[in-house]
Design a protein around this motif. Structure first.
Motif, PDB file in Angstrom:
ATOM      1  N   TRP A 296       0.842  -1.192   0.000  1.00 38.65           N
ATOM      2  CA  TRP A 296       0.000   0.000   0.000  1.00 38.65           C
ATOM      3  C   TRP A 296       0.884   1.250   0.000  1.00 38.65           C
ATOM      4  O   TRP A 296       1.886   1.307   0.723  1.00 38.65           O
ATOM      5  N   TYR A 297       0.470   2.202  -0.807  1.00 40.16           N
ATOM      6  CA  TYR A 297       1.113   3.506  -0.856  1.00 40.16           C
ATOM      7  C   TYR A 297       0.033   4.545  -0.579  1.00 40.16           C
ATOM      8  O   TYR A 297      -1.159   4.258  -0.660  1.00 40.16           O
ATOM      9  N   ARG A 298       0.445   5.746  -0.288  1.00 40.08           N
ATOM     10  CA  ARG A 298      -0.517   6.831  -0.139  1.00 40.08           C
ATOM     11  C   ARG A 298       0.057   8.103  -0.749  1.00 40.08           C
ATOM     12  O   ARG A 298       1.270   8.249  -0.860  1.00 40.08           O
TER      13      ARG A 298
ATOM     14  N   TYR B 253      -5.132   6.301  -0.880  1.00 39.61           N
ATOM     15  CA  TYR B 253      -4.341   5.089  -0.690  1.00 39.61           C
ATOM     16  C   TYR B 253      -4.431   4.219  -1.933  1.00 39.61           C
ATOM     17  O   TYR B 253      -5.520   3.989  -2.470  1.00 39.61           O
ATOM     18  N   TYR B 254      -3.272   3.724  -2.368  1.00 40.57           N
ATOM     19  CA  TYR B 254      -3.179   2.893  -3.562  1.00 40.57           C
ATOM     20  C   TYR B 254      -2.560   1.543  -3.205  1.00 40.57           C
ATOM     21  O   TYR B 254      -1.550   1.493  -2.491  1.00 40.57           O
ATOM     22  N   CYS B 255      -3.126   0.487  -3.724  1.00 41.61           N
ATOM     23  CA  CYS B 255      -2.489  -0.813  -3.562  1.00 41.61           C
ATOM     24  C   CYS B 255      -1.607  -1.092  -4.765  1.00 41.61           C
ATOM     25  O   CYS B 255      -1.781  -0.491  -5.840  1.00 41.61           O
ATOM     26  N   GLN B 256      -0.655  -1.981  -4.565  1.00 43.57           N
ATOM     27  CA  GLN B 256       0.233  -2.362  -5.646  1.00 43.57           C
ATOM     28  C   GLN B 256       0.579  -3.846  -5.524  1.00 43.57           C
ATOM     29  O   GLN B 256       0.516  -4.418  -4.450  1.00 43.57           O
TER      30      GLN B 256
ATOM     31  N   ALA C 115       3.185   0.396   3.486  1.00 41.57           N
ATOM     32  CA  ALA C 115       3.544  -0.932   3.978  1.00 41.57           C
ATOM     33  C   ALA C 115       3.628  -1.893   2.808  1.00 41.57           C
ATOM     34  O   ALA C 115       2.928  -1.714   1.802  1.00 41.57           O
ATOM     35  N   VAL C 116       4.470  -2.902   2.952  1.00 41.74           N
ATOM     36  CA  VAL C 116       4.618  -3.910   1.915  1.00 41.74           C
ATOM     37  C   VAL C 116       4.775  -5.270   2.577  1.00 41.74           C
ATOM     38  O   VAL C 116       5.322  -5.371   3.687  1.00 41.74           O
TER      39      VAL C 116
END
Length: 120
Positions: free
Chosen positions: A35-37, A92-95, A48-49
């Motif tokens: 997750w990024y923001r 918030y973006y997931c990757q 967090a990864v």
């Protein structure tokens, strides 16, 4: 390949939210998920990864408050956010870093953003 994020919203300071992100499509294997923001006018930053083996890494600002987890059977990553603060307000973006077939190059995919607003 698509990453579908959900779970954002409005919460009061001190509250909790849980974000989910499911990867679907032609997927052979997934390495990292995370997750990024992004704050207005700022670059996207890591929150967090989690690796395929379950190892995790967190930004200092969220350690002890956020927990990342994944369900490999469902190709899904979660972010449990507790003790939320107004400064956590962001998109918030997931990757996911994944291969679409055996031996293929690893590619980095983004999900759509989900707004998290922490306000009273």
């Amino acid at each position: 390949v698509q990453l579908q994020a959900s779970g954002g919203g409005l919460v009061q300071p001190g509250g909790s939210l849980r974000l989910s992100c499911a990867a679907s499509g032609s997927i052979f294997s997934i390495n990292d998920m995370g997750w990024y923001r992004q704050f207005p006018g700022k670059q996207r930053e890591l929150v967090a990864v989690v690796t395929s083996g379950g190892s995790t890494n967190y930004a200092d600002s969220v350690k002890g408050r956020f927990t990342i987890a994944r369900d490999n059977a469902k190709n899904t990553v979660y972010l449990q956010m507790n003790s939320l603060k107004p400064e956590d307000t962001a998109v918030y973006y997931c990757q996911a870093t994944l291969r679409i077939r055996a031996g293929a190059t690893l590619y980095f995919y983004w999900g759509q953003g989900t707004q998290v607003t922490v306000s009273s």
